[in-house]
Design a protein around this motif. Structure first.
Motif, PDB file in Angstrom:
ATOM      1  N   UNK A  64       0.783  -1.219   0.000  1.00  0.00           N
ATOM      2  CA  UNK A  64       0.000   0.000   0.000  1.00  0.00           C
ATOM      3  C   UNK A  64       0.821   1.278   0.000  1.00  0.00           C
ATOM      4  N   UNK A  65       2.157   1.166  -0.086  1.00  0.00           N
ATOM      5  CA  UNK A  65       2.991   2.369  -0.196  1.00  0.00           C
ATOM      6  C   UNK A  65       2.707   3.080  -1.508  1.00  0.00           C
ATOM      7  N   UNK A  66       2.509   2.292  -2.566  1.00  0.00           N
ATOM      8  CA  UNK A  66       2.073   2.820  -3.857  1.00  0.00           C
ATOM      9  C   UNK A  66       0.617   2.428  -4.064  1.00  0.00           C
ATOM     10  N   UNK A  67      -0.220   3.381  -4.359  1.00  0.00           N
ATOM     11  CA  UNK A  67      -1.650   3.138  -4.483  1.00  0.00           C
ATOM     12  C   UNK A  67      -2.103   3.231  -5.943  1.00  0.00           C
ATOM     13  N   UNK A  68      -3.256   2.649  -6.271  1.00  0.00           N
ATOM     14  CA  UNK A  68      -3.776   2.740  -7.635  1.00  0.00           C
ATOM     15  C   UNK A  68      -3.840   4.182  -8.128  1.00  0.00           C
ATOM     16  N   UNK A  69      -3.457   4.389  -9.384  1.00  0.00           N
ATOM     17  CA  UNK A  69      -3.449   5.691 -10.059  1.00  0.00           C
ATOM     18  C   UNK A  69      -2.329   6.612  -9.593  1.00  0.00           C
ATOM     19  N   UNK A  70      -1.443   6.100  -8.731  1.00  0.00           N
ATOM     20  CA  UNK A  70      -0.316   6.919  -8.280  1.00  0.00           C
ATOM     21  C   UNK A  70       0.821   6.860  -9.288  1.00  0.00           C
ATOM     22  N   UNK A  71       1.409   8.013  -9.584  1.00  0.00           N
ATOM     23  CA  UNK A  71       2.517   8.099 -10.531  1.00  0.00           C
ATOM     24  C   UNK A  71       3.818   7.687  -9.852  1.00  0.00           C
ATOM     25  N   UNK A  72       4.642   6.923 -10.564  1.00  0.00           N
ATOM     26  CA  UNK A  72       5.935   6.509 -10.044  1.00  0.00           C
ATOM     27  C   UNK A  72       7.006   7.489 -10.490  1.00  0.00           C
ATOM     28  N   UNK A  73       7.872   7.882  -9.577  1.00  0.00           N
ATOM     29  CA  UNK A  73       8.975   8.790  -9.885  1.00  0.00           C
ATOM     30  C   UNK A  73      10.239   7.972 -10.134  1.00  0.00           C
ATOM     31  N   UNK A  74      10.697   7.974 -11.380  1.00  0.00           N
ATOM     32  CA  UNK A  74      11.912   7.228 -11.708  1.00  0.00           C
ATOM     33  C   UNK A  74      13.107   7.769 -10.937  1.00  0.00           C
TER      34      UNK A  74
ATOM     35  N   UNK B 220       9.113  -1.027 -17.457  1.00  0.00           N
ATOM     36  CA  UNK B 220       8.589  -1.535 -18.724  1.00  0.00           C
ATOM     37  C   UNK B 220       8.057  -2.954 -18.555  1.00  0.00           C
ATOM     38  N   UNK B 221       8.789  -3.785 -17.796  1.00  0.00           N
ATOM     39  CA  UNK B 221       8.329  -5.153 -17.558  1.00  0.00           C
ATOM     40  C   UNK B 221       7.019  -5.157 -16.787  1.00  0.00           C
ATOM     41  N   UNK B 222       6.930  -4.312 -15.761  1.00  0.00           N
ATOM     42  CA  UNK B 222       5.705  -4.240 -14.963  1.00  0.00           C
ATOM     43  C   UNK B 222       4.518  -3.779 -15.816  1.00  0.00           C
ATOM     44  N   UNK B 223       4.793  -2.858 -16.721  1.00  0.00           N
ATOM     45  CA  UNK B 223       3.727  -2.386 -17.613  1.00  0.00           C
ATOM     46  C   UNK B 223       3.301  -3.482 -18.580  1.00  0.00           C
ATOM     47  N   UNK B 224       4.280  -4.263 -19.063  1.00  0.00           N
ATOM     48  CA  UNK B 224       3.961  -5.347 -19.994  1.00  0.00           C
ATOM     49  C   UNK B 224       3.155  -6.439 -19.314  1.00  0.00           C
ATOM     50  N   UNK B 225       3.313  -6.555 -17.991  1.00  0.00           N
ATOM     51  CA  UNK B 225       2.570  -7.561 -17.222  1.00  0.00           C
ATOM     52  C   UNK B 225       1.248  -7.010 -16.701  1.00  0.00           C
ATOM     53  N   UNK B 226       0.929  -5.789 -17.132  1.00  0.00           N
ATOM     54  CA  UNK B 226      -0.398  -5.210 -16.876  1.00  0.00           C
ATOM     55  C   UNK B 226      -0.587  -4.711 -15.445  1.00  0.00           C
ATOM     56  N   UNK B 227       0.522  -4.394 -14.770  1.00  0.00           N
ATOM     57  CA  UNK B 227       0.423  -3.895 -13.404  1.00  0.00           C
ATOM     58  C   UNK B 227       0.680  -2.397 -13.313  1.00  0.00           C
ATOM     59  N   UNK B 228       1.299  -1.852 -14.361  1.00  0.00           N
ATOM     60  CA  UNK B 228       1.471  -0.413 -14.469  1.00  0.00           C
ATOM     61  C   UNK B 228       0.894   0.041 -15.802  1.00  0.00           C
ATOM     62  N   UNK B 229       0.510   1.305 -15.848  1.00  0.00           N
ATOM     63  CA  UNK B 229       0.027   1.905 -17.091  1.00  0.00           C
ATOM     64  C   UNK B 229       1.017   2.993 -17.489  1.00  0.00           C
ATOM     65  N   UNK B 230       1.336   3.043 -18.781  1.00  0.00           N
ATOM     66  CA  UNK B 230       2.246   4.086 -19.243  1.00  0.00           C
ATOM     67  C   UNK B 230       1.476   5.146 -20.028  1.00  0.00           C
ATOM     68  N   UNK B 231       1.668   6.406 -19.646  1.00  0.00           N
ATOM     69  CA  UNK B 231       1.028   7.517 -20.338  1.00  0.00           C
ATOM     70  C   UNK B 231       2.105   8.464 -20.879  1.00  0.00           C
ATOM     71  N   UNK B 232       2.085   8.758 -22.164  1.00  0.00           N
ATOM     72  CA  UNK B 232       3.055   9.706 -22.726  1.00  0.00           C
ATOM     73  C   UNK B 232       3.020  11.036 -21.972  1.00  0.00           C
ATOM     74  N   UNK B 233       4.202  11.570 -21.676  1.00  0.00           N
ATOM     75  CA  UNK B 233       4.397  12.841 -20.973  1.00  0.00           C
ATOM     76  C   UNK B 233       4.022  12.777 -19.497  1.00  0.00           C
ATOM     77  N   UNK B 234       3.367  11.679 -19.065  1.00  0.00           N
ATOM     78  CA  UNK B 234       3.050  11.547 -17.643  1.00  0.00           C
ATOM     79  C   UNK B 234       3.911  10.480 -16.988  1.00  0.00           C
ATOM     80  N   UNK B 235       4.189   9.412 -17.720  1.00  0.00           N
ATOM     81  CA  UNK B 235       5.027   8.357 -17.184  1.00  0.00           C
ATOM     82  C   UNK B 235       4.238   7.138 -16.737  1.00  0.00           C
ATOM     83  N   UNK B 236       4.801   6.394 -15.793  1.00  0.00           N
ATOM     84  CA  UNK B 236       4.211   5.144 -15.331  1.00  0.00           C
ATOM     85  C   UNK B 236       3.324   5.383 -14.105  1.00  0.00           C
TER      86      UNK B 236
END
Length: 215
Positions: A24-34, A53-69
């Motif tokens: 729960x440290x990272x919550x749904x819809x929360x942006x990750x800071x690289x 990228x791997x997490x996004x490919x496994x459908x656990x993160x969403x990638x948005x252009x200019x916003x990030x993961x």
């Protein structure tokens, strides 16, 4: 050698992010800071980017252009489906482990149950999560079925939290107290070597989701 080192760094980042989502440290819809991840883990940007990228490919993160993961929000049905699978497999692992559980293992489970009680009193959710995982892992790793262990580990990495979470701390820790009462009931069933009772208890009581708004 360089490739192996790089791979281990990527896996390290992957595990860190997975655990943050699980506890729960990272919550749904929360942006990750690289940058924050790089600083926290003291690694370069490359393994962080590869892990994301791997997490996004496994459908656990969403990638948005200019916003990030961003952490992907799973719907309640998906979460319940995963919990149902974990409950069934965890119950089977418990049943299979009865023949291999030692008195030392039971003592460790009792110790973790005590640690969980302390975590609840201190309202320390991170420690609660850690100790309850260790509690379950004792018998899971004694089930003598490597395939079952691998399946459970894979599901545990599906980033659905293994217990409840809520901003209502009073409600949360009341529910967690009940979960730990059930841990202690499991210990008694292990002591009795009650395979059928243990399997039924885990499947139909311990893993029964009563508060869908908290998963």
């Amino acid at each position: 050698m360089i490739k192996n080192k790089y791979q281990s760094l990527k896996d390290h980042v992957y595990t860190y992010i997975a655990e943050c989502i699980q506890n729960g440290t990272l919550l749904p819809n929360q942006k990750l800071s690289e940058n924050s991840i790089c600083e926290k883990l003291e690694v370069s940007r490359t393994p962080v980017r590869e892990a994301l990228i791997q997490l996004a490919s496994e459908n656990y993160l969403e990638y948005y252009p200019r916003r990030g993961f961003v952490v992907k929000e799973l719907d309640t049905k998906k979460k319940l489906d995963v919990f149902q699978l974990i409950g069934t497999l965890d119950a089977l692992a418990a049943r299979l482990s009865v023949s291999y559980i030692s008195e030392e293992d039971i003592s460790k489970m009792e110790k973790f149950a005590d640690e969980i009680d302390t975590s609840i009193k201190q309202q320390n959710y991170s420690d609660y999560q850690l100790y309850q995982n260790e509690f379950h892992n004792i018998y899971i790793h004694k089930c003598n079925n490597d395939t079952l262990i691998e399946l459970l580990e894979s599901l545990q990495n599906s980033f659905v939290r293994q217990t409840y979470l809520s901003n209502d701390k009073t409600k949360l820790y009341t529910v967690l107290e009940q979960m730990n009462i059930e841990h202690k009931q499991m210990i008694q069933l292990f002591k009795k070597k009650d395979e059928e009772g243990l399997e039924n208890f885990l499947k139909n009581v311990h893993w029964k989701i009563s508060y869908t708004d908290m998963i």
